[in-house]
Design a protein around this motif. Structure first.
Motif, mmCIF file in Angstrom:
data_model
loop_
_atom_site.group_PDB
_atom_site.id
_atom_site.type_symbol
_atom_site.label_atom_id
_atom_site.label_comp_id
_atom_site.label_asym_id
_atom_site.label_seq_id
_atom_site.Cartn_x
_atom_site.Cartn_y
_atom_site.Cartn_z
ATOM 1 N N ALA A 26 2.148 -86.730 -39.664
ATOM 2 C CA ALA A 26 2.496 -86.028 -38.427
ATOM 3 C C ALA A 26 2.404 -86.969 -37.230
ATOM 4 O O ALA A 26 1.414 -87.672 -37.045
ATOM 5 N N GLN A 33 8.770 -86.816 -35.154
ATOM 6 C CA GLN A 33 8.155 -85.751 -35.951
ATOM 7 C C GLN A 33 9.217 -84.830 -36.539
ATOM 8 O O GLN A 33 9.135 -84.425 -37.707
ATOM 9 N N ARG A 34 10.247 -84.509 -35.762
ATOM 10 C CA ARG A 34 11.309 -83.635 -36.263
ATOM 11 C C ARG A 34 12.044 -84.278 -37.432
ATOM 12 O O ARG A 34 12.406 -83.608 -38.404
ATOM 13 N N GLU A 37 9.641 -84.069 -40.419
ATOM 14 C CA GLU A 37 9.532 -82.710 -40.932
ATOM 15 C C GLU A 37 10.798 -82.325 -41.704
ATOM 16 O O GLU A 37 10.735 -81.630 -42.719
#
Length: 281
Positions: A26, A33-34, A37
Motif C-alpha cells: 500500500a 496506489q490505484r 490495487e
C-alpha cells in the motif's frame, strides 16, 4: 488484575490488526496506489509498429522494443501486470486520451509539440534530430547545394512538398520549420515512402533513425534521393501522462529512466545500441 491484563492484550491485538491490515505494498501516493490495487499498469501505445522502439513480433506474437521494455520495467517496479491499449486511431488522439485518463501512461516515440502539451504532460527520455529523405531532382532546383553554408536556409524557405504520417508531430514541424512548404499526410510510413518514390512529394520527414533505416535497408536509394540531417532541430521524445499522473507518477518514471535507462538517449546512442537491428533491415 486479570481484567486489566485482558484489556491490555485486547488493545495490543487491535493495534496489531490496525498496523498489519491491508496489502504490504500500500502506497501513500494515491495514483500509484490505484495502479497497485488494480493490479495492472495500463499503457497507451500506437496502433502501428515502429521497430526497434515498439513492434509486434510476428513469430512470437509478443510486443517487443525499447519502449515496451520501459513500460514493462515500470510495471515490474510497481509489482503489477501490464496491459497495452493500441486502439487510438492516431498519435495525437493517443496523447489526448492519456491526458483524459484513459490509461496510466502513453509511450511510443511520441514527439513533443505545443498542441500535445495542451492535452497531456510529457516526461522526456529521447533526443532525436530531424531528417528528410529528399528527391535529388528537387534539390537540384535550389540555388544552393547540400554542404553549402546557405543550403539549410534555402531549403527551409523553399516550396518543398513534404510527406509524413498524418496526425503526428510532423505536420506541425513542417509548418514551423518549412513555412512555405506543403505538407501531405499519409496513413503510415510505408505509404509516405511510396509517395516519395512515385513523385507525389519532394521529401519525407521524420527523425534521423527512420531516415537512416531507409539508407541501411536500400543503399542504392542515395542515387536518386539524398538524406538531410538537421543537427539544430531536435525532437524531445516523451512519455505522456495526465495531470494526476504528472504530479504523482512522473517522479517515479524519471527515477526509473535515470536509474535503469541510464540517461536521455540520443539518436546516435539508439543507432549504436541497435545497430544489429538496423543493419539487418
Amino acid at each position: 488484575m486479570c481484567s486489566f491484563v485482558l484489556r491490555i492484550i485486547s488493545v495490543c491485538l487491535s493495534l496489531t490488526i490496525f498496523f498489519t491490515a491491508g496489502p504490504a505494498w500500500a502506497a501513500e501516493n494515491l495514483f500509484i496506489q490505484r495502479i497497485q490495487e488494480r493490479g495492472v499498469l495500463t499503457v497507451g501505445l500506437p496502433a502501428y509498429n515502429t521497430p526497434p522502439a515498439y513492434y509486434l513480433n510476428e513469430t512470437s506474437g509478443d510486443l517487443e522494443g525499447y519502449d515496451i521494455d520501459i513500460a514493462r520495467g515500470l510495471a515490474k517496479e510497481l509489482k503489477v501486470d501490464i496491459q497495452f491499449d493500441r486502439s487510438s486511431p492516431d498519435l495525437n488522439e493517443l496523447v489526448r486520451r492519456v491526458g483524459a485518463g484513459d490509461f496510466d501512461l502513453a509511450i511510443g516515440k511520441l514527439g513533443r509539440t505545443y498542441d500535445r502539451m495542451f492535452d497531456a504532460f510529457p516526461v522526456h527520455y529521447l533526443d532525436f534530430r530531424h531528417a528528410l529523405m529528399a528527391n535529388r531532382s528537387f534539390i537540384s532546383t535550389l540555388s544552393e547545394e547540400p554542404g553549402s553554408p546557405e543550403f539549410a536556409a534555402v531549403l527551409e524557405a523553399s516550396t518543398i512538398r513534404i510527406g509524413s504520417i498524418e496526425k503526428t508531430i510532423w505536420e506541425a514541424e513542417t509548418r514551423d520549420n518549412f513555412p512555405n512548404a506543403t505538407f501531405q499526410g499519409f496513413p503510415d510510413w510505408l505509404a509516405a515512402q511510396q509517395a516519395l518514390f512515385d513523385g507525389e512529394v519532394d521529401a519525407i520527414y521524420r527523425d534521423m533513425t527512420e531516415i537512416k533505416r531507409l539508407v541501411y535497408a536500400s543503399p542504392d536509394l542515395i542515387i536518386d534521393y539524398v538524406p538531410i540531417l538537421f543537427d539544430d532541430i531536435v525532437d524531445q521524445k516523451s512519455i505522456y501522462l495526465s495531470l494526476d499522473g504528472s504530479i504523482n507518477f512522473s517522479p517515479f518514471i524519471e527515477f526509473y529512466i535515470s536509474k535503469e535507462w541510464g540517461e536521455v538517449k540520443t539518436d546516435s546512442t539508439i543507432l549504436e545500441e541497435y545497430m544489429s537491428f538496423y543493419s539487418a533491415t
